[in-house]
Enzyme design. Structure first.
Site, short mmCIF file in Angstrom:
data_model
loop_
_atom_site.label_atom_id
_atom_site.label_comp_id
_atom_site.label_asym_id
_atom_site.label_seq_id
_atom_site.Cartn_x
_atom_site.Cartn_y
_atom_site.Cartn_z
N ARG A 172 0.87 -1.19 0.00
CA ARG A 172 0.00 0.00 0.00
C ARG A 172 0.90 1.23 0.00
O ARG A 172 1.71 1.40 0.90
CB ARG A 172 -0.93 0.02 1.22
CG ARG A 172 -2.09 1.03 1.08
CD ARG A 172 -2.88 1.20 2.36
NE ARG A 172 -2.10 1.91 3.35
CZ ARG A 172 -2.02 1.59 4.64
NH1 ARG A 172 -2.66 0.53 5.11
NH2 ARG A 172 -1.28 2.30 5.47
N LYS A 231 11.99 10.96 10.47
CA LYS A 231 11.37 9.63 10.45
C LYS A 231 12.37 8.55 10.87
O LYS A 231 13.40 8.38 10.22
CB LYS A 231 10.88 9.30 9.03
CG LYS A 231 9.72 10.16 8.55
CD LYS A 231 9.25 9.66 7.20
CE LYS A 231 7.81 10.06 6.94
NZ LYS A 231 7.24 9.34 5.81
N GLU A 285 7.35 1.14 11.35
CA GLU A 285 6.02 1.11 10.77
C GLU A 285 5.00 1.14 11.90
O GLU A 285 5.34 1.00 13.06
CB GLU A 285 5.83 -0.18 9.94
CG GLU A 285 6.84 -0.38 8.83
CD GLU A 285 6.82 0.74 7.80
OE1 GLU A 285 5.75 1.32 7.57
OE2 GLU A 285 7.88 1.05 7.25
#
Length: 476
Positions: free
Chosen positions: A126, A366, A370
């Site tokens: 995705r 970042k 996840e």
């Protein structure tokens, strides 16, 4: 073309109250469900998954752009997963300081050394985007990340279109109701799994969903499971600890779970450090990777989805490495990249640190994680970088331009939450499914979309993290 939801409707408190009751019942009728937080491993008590009262406007051009580029992203992930030199070069600095990526990489190296048991690759990805707002008011599609493991909400997002169609009908917005797009990622994701199962070639073998300890989002899985059962493909659900206790490899590397042969392992767990609750979890992961079962994803495709790889792909000439004779594919992919900057040791990384400290509100820091809720914003960027700027610890992060979408107004429906109009921003996800056997790509499709919306006061976090809610695009 649909119109936006009229402002007078958004401000009509009586109508909104009535519609919210209709909406919650519609979600329950359509099966947009989650188990409740108090009992995440029982379906005795369930509630509606959080969602927006109205669909959110999305410009048609950028929506179609996101769908069109997905098959290129599928190919890109697959090619990266087959390029050990690129993975080694890209992740060398990260694995030295990030324990989790390092553990994954040590499994990858072991599999490389032993040789892959299975020539079939299955990817269910995705790709997530935000719509950046230009100074001239136009929207541009900018990728936040690509999820190559445990990409969720393909099941529930297959059920939300009918919920919003019904709400709009009741609100008297028939034209808008008819413009809500059909969307069935569950069927497309299941099609990918079914193709891999079929190529594996054993009628009695099962598809194993590797699931988390806490299974609040089980219905999202069930839609995909049901699509497989319709095809007479048996599925089982097991956790890491079940594998450690009960799984075994036969001499020919076939994976057996409680006596059943496993054709496909579909990871809905294993994407965060806390998923590996003990050394036994890591041993179970290695067992699966060594087996003949098709892994979704295998360890190499898992690593292809890391933030550091995403940043390396934005360097000049890197996409051309994977698409040497396809300038159009390169242009389509590159058009979706936001600014990404390395924090590796050296002058380039030093420049990134200076840039972030000077204007922290322009960026997102970042880590290689996840699952939502991990990114660092604003003044916190300064705090973290001041601590790590002189050490290799900084290479555990990448820096990315902060995407500034144009906020809209909507009502976010959550169990026991007050009904209030919120300023919201949305994130568009596009699902892709691919299957490769040896050198032949036997399936490569865009299989649906996901819109998630959250209050603009929240910087980070998804639906499962309790921040964003499910939504549908109203193309404008």
């Amino acid at each position: 073309m649909a119109q936006r939801i009229p402002e007078e409707m958004l401000m009509n408190a009586t109508l909104i109250e009535d519609l919210s009751v209709v909406a919650k019942d519609a979600a329950l009728l359509q099966g947009v469900l989650m188990r409740i937080q108090e009992t995440p491993n029982s379906s005795e008590l369930v509630t509606y998954a959080p969602f927006t009262l109205f669909p959110s406007p999305v410009p048609k051009a950028v929506f179609l752009q996101a769908l069109a580029v997905q098959t290129h992203y599928n190919v890109l992930v697959d090619k990266i997963s087959q390029d050990p030199d690129f993975l080694e070069e890209s992740l060398a600095s990260t694995i030295a300081v990030d324990d989790f990526t390092g553990r994954l990489f040590s499994i990858y190296r072991q599999i490389q050394k032993e040789g892959r048991s299975q020539s079939i690759s299955l990817g269910l990805n995705r790709s997530d985007y935000m719509l950046g707002q230009g100074e001239d008011g136009t929207s541009s599609l900018k990728q936040i990340e690509i999820n190559t493991i445990a990409a969720s909400f393909g099941g529930l997002s297959s059920r939300t279109p009918d919920v919003h169609r019904h709400i709009l009908n009741v609100a008297g917005l028939q034209e808008e109701s008819q413009s809500i797009l059909d969307n069935n990622p569950a069927a497309g994701l299941a099609r990918g799994i079914a193709k891999a199962w079929e190529l594996y070639g054993s009628d009695r073998a099962v598809v194993m969903f590797l699931v988390e300890e806490s299974q609040r989002n089980i219905f999202d899985h069930r839609y995909i499971e049901n699509e497989l059962w319709k095809r007479k493909i048996p599925t089982i659900r097991r956790r890491f600890q079940d594998l450690y206790k009960m799984a075994s490899l036969a001499q020919d590397k076939r994976l057996r779970m409680e006596g059943q042969e496993v054709a496909v392992v579909y990871f809905r767990d294993g994407y965060m450090p806390q998923n590996y609750i003990s050394e036994q979890s890591w041993e179970a992961r290695l067992l699966m990777e060594r087996s003949l079962a098709v892994k979704c994803p295998d360890i190499s495709a898992h690593l292809a989805g890391t933030k550091k790889v995403q940043q390396e792909l934005s360097r000049p000439g890197v996409l051309e490495r994977f698409f040497p004779d396809q300038p159009q594919a390169v242009d389509q992919l590159r058009a979706t990249f936001a600014g990404l900057y390395t924090l590796d040791m050296g002058p380039e990384g030093d420049k990134t640190v200076e840039m972030a400290l000077a204007k922290p509100d322009r960026f997102v820091l970042k880590p290689q994680r996840e699952g939502g809720g991990n990114n660092i914003y604003g003044s916190e960027i300064c705090q973290v970088l001041e601590q790590v700027k002189g050490s290799t610890e900084r290479t555990a992060y990448i820096l990315m331009d902060k995407i500034e979408p144009s906020p809209g107004q909507n009502y976010l429906l959550r169990r026991d939450a007050p009904l209030q109009l919120s300023n919201c921003i949305s994130e568009l996800g596009v699902f892709g499914a691919y299957v490769r056997q040896g050198k032949d790509m036997v399936m490569n499709e865009c299989v649906g979309h996901l819109l998630r919306t959250k209050s603009s006061e929240h910087s980070d976090g998804g639906v499962a993290a309790g921040v964003a809610v499910l939504d549908n695009p109203l193309l404008v």
